[in-house]
Design an enzyme around this catalytic site. Sequence first.
Site, mmCIF file in Angstrom:
data_model
loop_
_atom_site.group_PDB
_atom_site.id
_atom_site.type_symbol
_atom_site.label_atom_id
_atom_site.label_comp_id
_atom_site.label_asym_id
_atom_site.label_seq_id
_atom_site.Cartn_x
_atom_site.Cartn_y
_atom_site.Cartn_z
ATOM 1 N N GLY A 10 0.624 -1.346 0.055
ATOM 2 C CA GLY A 10 0.063 -0.050 -0.016
ATOM 3 C C GLY A 10 0.762 1.187 0.073
ATOM 4 O O GLY A 10 2.140 1.193 0.041
ATOM 5 N N ASP A 11 0.109 2.308 -0.141
ATOM 6 C CA ASP A 11 0.763 3.676 0.052
ATOM 7 C C ASP A 11 1.872 3.735 -1.309
ATOM 8 O O ASP A 11 2.740 4.514 -1.067
ATOM 9 C CB ASP A 11 1.711 4.031 1.133
ATOM 10 C CG ASP A 11 0.772 3.529 2.493
ATOM 11 O OD1 ASP A 11 -0.572 3.978 2.351
ATOM 12 O OD2 ASP A 11 1.064 3.317 3.508
ATOM 13 N N LYS A 32 -0.995 5.023 -5.602
ATOM 14 C CA LYS A 32 -2.042 4.778 -6.569
ATOM 15 C C LYS A 32 -2.791 6.266 -6.768
ATOM 16 O O LYS A 32 -3.441 6.395 -7.857
ATOM 17 C CB LYS A 32 -2.850 3.748 -6.038
ATOM 18 C CG LYS A 32 -2.004 2.539 -6.039
ATOM 19 C CD LYS A 32 -3.011 1.420 -5.315
ATOM 20 C CE LYS A 32 -3.463 1.577 -3.822
ATOM 21 N NZ LYS A 32 -2.323 1.446 -3.001
ATOM 22 N N ASN A 91 -9.865 2.597 5.240
ATOM 23 C CA ASN A 91 -8.557 2.454 5.625
ATOM 24 C C ASN A 91 -7.658 2.995 4.736
ATOM 25 O O ASN A 91 -6.441 3.148 4.849
ATOM 26 C CB ASN A 91 -8.367 1.054 5.821
ATOM 27 C CG ASN A 91 -8.838 -0.155 4.799
ATOM 28 O OD1 ASN A 91 -9.444 0.434 3.872
ATOM 29 N ND2 ASN A 91 -8.518 -1.197 4.942
ATOM 30 N N GLY A 113 -5.971 5.790 1.958
ATOM 31 C CA GLY A 113 -5.716 7.187 1.915
ATOM 32 C C GLY A 113 -5.119 7.357 0.641
ATOM 33 O O GLY A 113 -3.932 7.362 0.629
ATOM 34 N N HIS A 114 -6.047 7.932 -0.328
ATOM 35 C CA HIS A 114 -5.317 8.206 -1.527
ATOM 36 C C HIS A 114 -4.972 9.908 -1.744
ATOM 37 O O HIS A 114 -6.173 10.581 -1.775
ATOM 38 C CB HIS A 114 -6.176 7.674 -2.835
ATOM 39 C CG HIS A 114 -6.290 6.120 -2.932
ATOM 40 N ND1 HIS A 114 -7.207 5.535 -3.362
ATOM 41 C CD2 HIS A 114 -5.532 5.404 -2.156
ATOM 42 C CE1 HIS A 114 -6.976 4.183 -3.158
ATOM 43 N NE2 HIS A 114 -5.937 4.063 -2.570
ATOM 44 N N THR A 115 -3.874 10.210 -1.913
ATOM 45 C CA THR A 115 -3.558 11.545 -1.803
ATOM 46 C C THR A 115 -3.194 11.960 -3.573
ATOM 47 O O THR A 115 -2.602 11.318 -3.890
ATOM 48 C CB THR A 115 -2.123 11.940 -1.239
ATOM 49 O OG1 THR A 115 -2.228 11.257 0.162
ATOM 50 C CG2 THR A 115 -1.745 13.222 -0.948
ATOM 51 N N THR A 164 -5.629 0.166 10.735
ATOM 52 C CA THR A 164 -5.897 1.429 10.799
ATOM 53 C C THR A 164 -6.943 1.753 11.778
ATOM 54 O O THR A 164 -7.417 2.862 12.190
ATOM 55 C CB THR A 164 -6.259 2.026 9.370
ATOM 56 O OG1 THR A 164 -7.385 1.311 9.013
ATOM 57 C CG2 THR A 164 -5.183 1.924 8.314
ATOM 58 N N GLN A 191 -4.797 -0.261 -0.618
ATOM 59 C CA GLN A 191 -4.013 -1.063 -0.051
ATOM 60 C C GLN A 191 -2.980 -1.653 -1.177
ATOM 61 O O GLN A 191 -2.936 -0.890 -2.061
ATOM 62 C CB GLN A 191 -4.537 -1.997 0.676
ATOM 63 C CG GLN A 191 -5.436 -1.790 1.886
ATOM 64 C CD GLN A 191 -6.686 -1.132 1.836
ATOM 65 O OE1 GLN A 191 -7.475 -1.956 1.126
ATOM 66 N NE2 GLN A 191 -6.929 0.056 2.221
ATOM 67 N N PRO A 251 4.157 6.768 11.409
ATOM 68 C CA PRO A 251 5.372 6.818 10.337
ATOM 69 C C PRO A 251 5.534 5.471 9.553
ATOM 70 O O PRO A 251 5.254 4.302 10.172
ATOM 71 C CB PRO A 251 6.488 6.819 11.340
ATOM 72 C CG PRO A 251 5.830 6.756 12.702
ATOM 73 C CD PRO A 251 4.441 7.022 12.508
ATOM 74 N N ASP A 279 11.891 10.474 -7.612
ATOM 75 C CA ASP A 279 12.942 11.705 -7.098
ATOM 76 C C ASP A 279 13.431 11.636 -5.709
ATOM 77 O O ASP A 279 14.578 12.239 -5.551
ATOM 78 C CB ASP A 279 12.011 13.185 -7.266
ATOM 79 C CG ASP A 279 10.695 12.811 -6.474
ATOM 80 O OD1 ASP A 279 10.001 11.828 -6.749
ATOM 81 O OD2 ASP A 279 10.234 13.543 -5.894
ATOM 82 N N GLY A 325 7.514 13.896 -8.810
ATOM 83 C CA GLY A 325 7.047 14.595 -7.704
ATOM 84 C C GLY A 325 5.632 14.503 -7.471
ATOM 85 O O GLY A 325 5.167 13.853 -8.157
HETATM 86 P P1 IMP Z 1 -6.856 -2.724 8.236
HETATM 87 O O1 IMP Z 1 -7.173 -2.750 6.836
HETATM 88 O O2 IMP Z 1 -7.202 -1.424 8.858
HETATM 89 O O3 IMP Z 1 -7.320 -3.582 8.933
HETATM 90 O O4 IMP Z 1 -5.001 -2.856 8.630
HETATM 91 C C1 IMP Z 1 -4.683 -3.971 8.234
HETATM 92 C C2 IMP Z 1 -3.190 -3.851 7.615
HETATM 93 O O5 IMP Z 1 -3.261 -3.094 6.589
HETATM 94 C C3 IMP Z 1 -2.189 -2.999 8.694
HETATM 95 O O6 IMP Z 1 -0.959 -3.354 8.647
HETATM 96 C C4 IMP Z 1 -2.401 -1.538 7.792
HETATM 97 O O7 IMP Z 1 -1.596 -0.519 8.306
HETATM 98 C C5 IMP Z 1 -2.584 -1.891 6.731
HETATM 99 N N1 IMP Z 1 -3.322 -0.932 5.647
HETATM 100 C C6 IMP Z 1 -4.439 -0.681 5.813
HETATM 101 N N2 IMP Z 1 -5.008 0.285 4.759
HETATM 102 C C7 IMP Z 1 -3.693 0.515 4.261
HETATM 103 C C8 IMP Z 1 -3.271 1.574 3.321
HETATM 104 O O8 IMP Z 1 -4.216 2.300 2.642
HETATM 105 N N3 IMP Z 1 -2.199 1.754 3.115
HETATM 106 C C9 IMP Z 1 -1.173 1.207 3.686
HETATM 107 N N4 IMP Z 1 -1.349 0.069 4.672
HETATM 108 C C10 IMP Z 1 -2.849 -0.177 4.948
#
Ligand code: IMP
Length: 425
Positions: free
Chosen positions: A15-16, A19, A41, A43-45, A129, A224, A304, A333, A415
């Site tokens: 994830g992160d 996307k 859960n 977070g698309h920036t 999350t 994710q 973090p 970058d 960037g």
């Molecule tokens: P949950 O989806 O909140 O149940 O979290 C389960 C695992 O997925 C944890 O390790 C979270 O940090 C990770 N996780 C859930 N959503 C994201 C996301 O959008 N980005 C990165 N990690 C995520």
Amino acid sequence: MIKPKTSCVVGVQWGDEGKGKIVDILSQEADMVVRFQGGGNAGHTVVVGGEKFVLHLIPAGILHKSTCVIANGVVVDLIQLLDEMEELKRRGVKIGKNLFLSDRSHVVMPYHKFLDKHSEAGKQKLGTTQRGIGPCYADKAARKGIRIADLYNEEFFTERVHATTEEKNKVLAALYGAPPLDPQRIVDEYRGYAERLKPFVADTVELVNEGIDAGKRVLFEGAQGSLLDIDFGTYPYVTSSNSDACGISAGTGVPPKKIGTILGVAKAYCTRVGEGPFPTELTDALGERLRETGGEYGATTGRPRRCGWFDGVTSRHAVRINGIEDVAITKLDILSGLDEIKFAVAYRCNGATTERMPSVTSELGRCEPVYESFKGWKDDLSRMRDFDDLPRAAKIYLNFVERYLKVKVSMISVGKDREKTILRK
Ligand code: IMP
């Protein structure tokens, strides 16, 4: 750049991967953008003209003319969705006939969020999350869930909320000593949210399939990443849905044969939030440098992120299960200024070397990466818009990624802003 009628964007790592930005770019040419799994859960920036938007439930296509769909595979926190809609409207984004919510989606209820929070305080912490995602999907599988359509059937909804809340209250009290929730208060509150959301509720199975049949360009937006997939990720340190292309059909009702190209998104390095093995993790000053330079703090929780080198082994697994042919490499970058860049090409595990990701997570935790080393570069990449402009060392690194993963690197992000992207024909 990929341009078939239907396509999908999925994360190759944990994830992160960025996307949101890639979906935003591809949405410019999509008639419909569809979220198929996960929930708040995510977070698309997206950064447009220096302005930052963080989307949790609404597809990134909302910033364009695309029709946005929250399909049946998504678990929806109604409060979060309404807040997100209000925030977008406040910032001048149109929300109306361009947003649809599946009547089959499951609702994240207050007890799901409490159960998630309490269970994370215990010994079996996963680093979730705490948005109630796991408990909501668990109720879906246990056939105790509440779907969006149920909100409009007063008798059924009231009965179900009372029965389920009473059951959950017993669990909350016995396991966590938590005070009980008032079911009637939940009913009244959620009926209010339901009224506000009514204009957006639709049978999205019909909507999306009809769109595809009519030749509309449909983009599926994964949340994710593949390594957080409940079946193919690092179980149990995963999320509770199929967070790769495997989740599209079940999460939308679109048959597999109608799903086109899959674009994988990977950072030029790698990050992970929460618990679980991460063989290429850097726990030293270099990891800290990647975190600070890359702004590696969760868009949803602010936690973090753990940082490390690109892991070719787990990424190859992701390429395989998704059928990825094209990859977007993001945050290239951030690597500028490093003397050396590493890429894991294999693991040493139990005295043997392997290029395969172990299916047993504890075994992955014991793997030592075998690295291929690359020369770094000093140049500022953020103004570069053509692959040929990139420093030679960066091209060598990207060409290696292509060869190792057997994919085409068709987009490179240099960037945060939408414009800071290199598209390759
Ligand atoms: P949950 O989806 O909140 O149940 O979290 C389960 C695992 O997925 C944890 O390790 C979270 O940090 C990770 N996780 C859930 N959503 C994201 C996301 O959008 N980005 C990165 N990690 C995520």
